[in-house]
Design an enzyme around this catalytic site. Structure first.
Site, PDB file in Angstrom:
ATOM      1  N   HIS A  39     -52.826 -20.407   7.148  1.00  0.00           N
ATOM      2  CA  HIS A  39     -52.445 -21.846   7.336  1.00  0.00           C
ATOM      3  C   HIS A  39     -51.058 -22.144   7.470  1.00  0.00           C
ATOM      4  CE1 HIS A  39     -56.675 -23.061   5.300  1.00  0.00           C
ATOM      5  NE2 HIS A  39     -56.779 -22.347   6.451  1.00  0.00           N
TER       6      HIS A  39
ATOM      7  N   PRO B  66     -54.308 -26.645 -11.707  1.00  0.00           N
ATOM      8  CA  PRO B  66     -54.532 -26.188 -10.170  1.00  0.00           C
ATOM      9  C   PRO B  66     -53.822 -26.695  -8.888  1.00  0.00           C
ATOM     10  CG  PRO B  66     -56.401 -27.152 -11.022  1.00  0.00           C
ATOM     11  CD  PRO B  66     -55.497 -27.364 -12.076  1.00  0.00           C
TER      12      PRO B  66
ATOM     13  N   LYS C 179     -50.924 -22.132  -7.699  1.00  0.00           N
ATOM     14  CA  LYS C 179     -49.881 -21.326  -8.130  1.00  0.00           C
ATOM     15  C   LYS C 179     -50.389 -20.323  -8.900  1.00  0.00           C
ATOM     16  CE  LYS C 179     -46.265 -22.610  -6.000  1.00  0.00           C
ATOM     17  NZ  LYS C 179     -46.948 -22.235  -4.856  1.00  0.00           N
TER      18      LYS C 179
ATOM     19  N   TYR D  14     -44.797 -24.530  -2.095  1.00  0.00           N
ATOM     20  CA  TYR D  14     -46.130 -24.295  -1.681  1.00  0.00           C
ATOM     21  C   TYR D  14     -46.057 -22.767  -1.107  1.00  0.00           C
ATOM     22  CZ  TYR D  14     -50.945 -25.385  -0.832  1.00  0.00           C
ATOM     23  OH  TYR D  14     -52.430 -25.247  -0.709  1.00  0.00           O
TER      24      TYR D  14
HETATM   25  C1  DHB Z   1     -57.899 -23.846  -3.849  1.00  0.00           C
HETATM   26  C2  DHB Z   1     -57.572 -24.381  -5.243  1.00  0.00           C
HETATM   27  C3  DHB Z   1     -56.364 -24.769  -5.496  1.00  0.00           C
HETATM   28  O1  DHB Z   1     -55.970 -25.159  -6.720  1.00  0.00           O
HETATM   29  C4  DHB Z   1     -55.512 -25.351  -4.466  1.00  0.00           C
HETATM   30  O2  DHB Z   1     -54.328 -26.052  -4.841  1.00  0.00           O
HETATM   31  C5  DHB Z   1     -55.726 -25.011  -3.162  1.00  0.00           C
HETATM   32  C6  DHB Z   1     -57.012 -24.387  -2.982  1.00  0.00           C
HETATM   33  C7  DHB Z   1     -59.066 -23.190  -3.259  1.00  0.00           C
HETATM   34  O3  DHB Z   1     -59.896 -22.905  -4.321  1.00  0.00           O
HETATM   35  O4  DHB Z   1     -59.342 -22.958  -2.078  1.00  0.00           O
END
Ligand code: DHB
Length: 395
Positions: free
Chosen positions: A79, A297, A301, A389
């Site tokens: 991505h 989440p 990270k 990121y």
């Molecule tokens: C996913 C989980 C995340 O916490 C995030 O920031 C981006 C993607 C995932 O499970 O795809």
């Protein structure tokens, strides 16, 4: 009592523990990995799905795969950016253009399976499904006692113990905490897997008046999505129709974007917490990954930070054991914690920028939109997001 000895006992056989064991094996250091869970349980517990650039390198450049069979590259999706969505419109943050880097969508369950396969291929001593794991004498010669999967008692003596036993770590309790910093959030994430084609080619991080939502992917026919919910939410109380209605409402906008719906095949509520405990070294015990710190989440990270920890840990342990100088282990904390706090800030920042809380005032709401607008309209702001990121360079 069956007694064995090894150089490093690794408590916790998730991705952090297995990567530590793999890297140490590459350095000629023997390990034994212990986990109370069964392999099947870890393989079927859905976790995050985004790998930073350096996490992918760690998988592809340290012999996890046979040459030419780099599963993360053949089965993962690269991505080059994400969409930030607010005010009913999407704004793409182009990581490739801004920082020349990308991330890979490749689920944590796959990372685990790849590492498990690599350790098995290389003859690693992995003990899953063991019980009563107890670590002793970390200030002297450490021992780990446990009941084997067949019910028989075991003891492993080691020079060092790595505590990679996750957010409910028992190893952490052996460390007299100097600091315990944490932040609670008044919300959680409702996570689903659904059978449907992709709704978007990349991740869509959405701020809406009803709260945060995230559109992620898994395969051509299975998708992963999340939305902000109450921490006490009962996932069983939500019908598929109600879940879709909530997600569609949060994603709706003047551009007419809508999600492709399908049967919800997995649902759970994910806890939300920022936490760091120091020290991460206590004598001959080193904590790594969620055992030492957890992040909310938003920004994905957690796994990346655990992999970054064990990369530094393996390097430092190799030097300390080679030179028979335990003082060298202190370098682990200094290097790992610098990154941990960058990631703590990044996860907190993305969380507070995109989530709503019941106590938000009109000012808070308008300020949040002001922040998002300035981020997407500023090269410097977007670059800051892209750098964090895709991951800061290893040091
Ligand atoms: C996913 C989980 C995340 O916490 C995030 O920031 C981006 C993607 C995932 O499970 O795809």
């Amino acid at each position: 009592m069956t007694r064995t000895s090894t150089q490093v006992a690794v408590v916790g056989g998730g991705p952090a523990g297995l990567m530590a064991s793999h890297l140490l094996h590459r350095a000629g250091i023997e390990t034994v990995v212990l986990d109370h869970r069964e392999v099947r349980e870890i393989e079927t517990t859905h976790r995050a799905g985004i790998l930073e650039r350096d996490s992918v390198r760690l998988l592809t450049e340290t012999g996890v795969y046979s040459p030419g069979a780099e599963r993360v590259l053949t089965h993962g999706d690269r991505h080059g950016g994400i969409d930030l969505r607010f005010g009913g419109r999407s704004h793409r943050v182009d990581f490739e253009r801004l920082v020349g880097a990308s991330v890979w969508l490749y689920p944590q369950t796959e990372v685990f399976s790849d590492l498990h396969r690599a350790r098995t291929r290389d003859g690693g001593d992995l003990r899953y499904g063991v019980r009563d794991v107890q670590v002793h004498d970390v200030l002297g010669t450490p021992r780990v006692t446990f009941t084997g999967a067949d019910g028989s008692p075991h003891e492993v003596t080691a020079e060092l113990v790595v505590g990679a036993d996750g957010s409910r770590s028992a190893c952490r309790d052996l460390v007299e905490p100097r600091t315990r910093s944490s932040r609670e959030y008044p919300f959680a994430w409702f996570g689903i897997l659904c059978e449907a084609p992709k709704s978007a080619p990349e991740l869509v991080y959405t701020r809406s008046d009803r709260g945060f939502a995230l559109i992620s992917q898994r395969t051509e026919s299975v998708q992963r999505m999340y939305f902000q919910c109450d921490p006490g939410e009962d996932p069983g109380a939500w019908s598929d129709a109600r879940i879709w209605d909530e997600l569609q409402t949060r994603l709706a906008g003047e551009d007419g974007f809508s999600l492709v719906e399908g049967p919800v095949i997995d649902r759970s509520v994910l806890p939300f917490r920022s936490f760091v405990q120091t020290p991460v070294r206590h004598g001959n015990l080193l904590l790594a990954g969620d055992a030492a710190h957890t992040v909310p989440p938003t920004g994905a990270k957690g796994l990346n930070l655990a992999l970054a920890d064990v990369r530094v840990l393996a390097e430092v342990v190799e030097r300390a054991l080679g030179k028979k100088d335990p003082d060298l282990l202190d370098e682990y904390a200094d290097r790992a914690l610098a990154r941990v706090w960058k990631a703590q800030h990044f996860s907190y920042w993305m969380t507070t920028m995109l989530h709503r809380s019941a106590s938000d005032t009109d000012f808070d709401e308008a300020r949040q939109l002001g922040e998002l607008n300035s981020l997407v309209s500023s090269e410097a702001g977007s670059t800051y997001l892209a750098e964090g990121y895709t991951g800061w360079p290893a040091r």
